[in-house]
Design an enzyme around this catalytic site. Structure first.
Site, PDB file in Angstrom:
ATOM      1  N   HIS A 157     -11.071 -17.077  58.864  1.00  0.00           N
ATOM      2  CA  HIS A 157     -11.942 -16.002  59.342  1.00  0.00           C
ATOM      3  C   HIS A 157     -11.973 -15.943  60.865  1.00  0.00           C
ATOM      4  O   HIS A 157     -11.799 -14.872  61.465  1.00  0.00           O
ATOM      5  CB  HIS A 157     -13.358 -16.208  58.798  1.00  0.00           C
ATOM      6  CG  HIS A 157     -13.452 -15.983  57.324  1.00  0.00           C
ATOM      7  ND1 HIS A 157     -14.662 -15.957  56.651  1.00  0.00           N
ATOM      8  CD2 HIS A 157     -12.494 -15.778  56.370  1.00  0.00           C
ATOM      9  CE1 HIS A 157     -14.447 -15.732  55.365  1.00  0.00           C
ATOM     10  NE2 HIS A 157     -13.144 -15.639  55.169  1.00  0.00           N
ATOM     11  N   SER A 194      -8.896 -12.485  53.956  1.00  0.00           N
ATOM     12  CA  SER A 194     -10.074 -12.461  54.816  1.00  0.00           C
ATOM     13  C   SER A 194      -9.730 -12.569  56.296  1.00  0.00           C
ATOM     14  O   SER A 194     -10.406 -11.968  57.141  1.00  0.00           O
ATOM     15  CB  SER A 194     -11.032 -13.591  54.419  1.00  0.00           C
ATOM     16  OG  SER A 194     -11.442 -13.440  53.080  1.00  0.00           O
TER      17      SER A 194
END
Length: 270
Positions: free
Chosen positions: A218, A172
């Site tokens: 993230h 991610s």
């Protein structure tokens, strides 16, 4: 009777249109008018400017870097399924493992490990959608640098802010870096970036609303990928490749310094 300058045993009446040397059928190369010898063709090709991608890399016809990363993700996930927690535990990002056990490889290998079917499906789908576009825009080398450094950026922020014994996995961070790069490239090319902006916003909301998601990975990946993509896309036209190389090496150097500083602080506190 004249003989070929490269094959003296072969007679010929054909001459190179550029150098006028006799050439046999094996040495004839089609030209706009008549034939040329191999040396003249090679010399002419050196003067032809090679096509480049939008931001300076070699033209990409097949995004094999993206496909390679997808295959690696699937293979590693298959190994996780077969071996259970052993593979996950060995490759996951783990601040204490990095700082105390000197397992720095975890900063990168965590990007190829996933926590479940939905996790790998979403990341692979996102990579399949945006990866080829960016690989064609940046070229193979710049693209793989963007991907890996974005993943590294997510891991570095986790190293600084996550609990020491908290493991994290997933691509991610790299995917968020690619999202940021798509936004930067779109702005550079004066394209409509509202779609990718909304996608980033939705995923950021999910990051902070849904429990169990690594916000550090993230955010770290998004910041790193956006900044590096900006440095590559907005590099000065003069010596563009040099500036891009400096940007990539500078990003790596900065992240390496942050890793060393944080690892030293953790060791001092243990």
């Amino acid at each position: 009777m004249p003989t070929c300058y490269r094959h003296p045993d072969k007679e010929t009446w054909v001459r190179c249109q550029r150098c006028d040397r006799p050439i046999c059928p094996d040495c004839m190369r089609d030209a706009a008018v008549g034939f040329q010898c191999p040396e003249c063709v090679a010399e002419g090709n050196r003067g032809v400017r090679q096509a480049k991608s939008t931001f300076g890399g070699s033209v990409v016809r097949t995004p094999f870097v993206t496909y390679t990363i997808l295959v690696i993700n699937v293979l590693v996930f298959g190994a996780q399924y077969l071996a259970g927690n052993e593979v996950t535990g060995e490759l996951a990002m783990w601040p204490a493992g990095v700082a105390v056990l000197d397992q720095y490889y975890r900063l990168i290998t965590a990007a190829f490990v996933h926590g479940g079917v939905f996790h790998i499906l979403f990341n692979c789908w996102a990579l399949y959608v945006v990866g080829p576009y960016l690989e064609r825009a940046f070229g193979h080398v710049r693209y793989v640098a963007l991907y890996l450094i974005s993943a590294l950026g997510g891991s570095v922020l986790g190293l600084w802010l996550d609990p020491l014994n908290q493991p994290t996995v997933g691509a991610s961070g790299a995917i968020f870096g690619l999202f940021g790069a798509v936004f930067v490239v779109g702005r550079k090319l004066n394209m409509d970036v509202r779609g990718i902006a909304v996608l980033i916003a939705i995923n950021l909301v999910i990051t902070f609303v849904v429990s169990g998601i690594s916000w550090t990975g993230h955010i770290g990946g998004l910041i790193t990928g956006s900044l590096l993509a900006g440095a590559i896309a907005y590099a000065p036209k003069n010596n563009k490749t040099l500036w891009q190389v400096l940007a990539i090496t500078g990003a790596l150097a900065l992240l390496a310094v942050l890793v060393v500083v944080r690892a030293s602080a953790i060791l001092a506190a243990v």
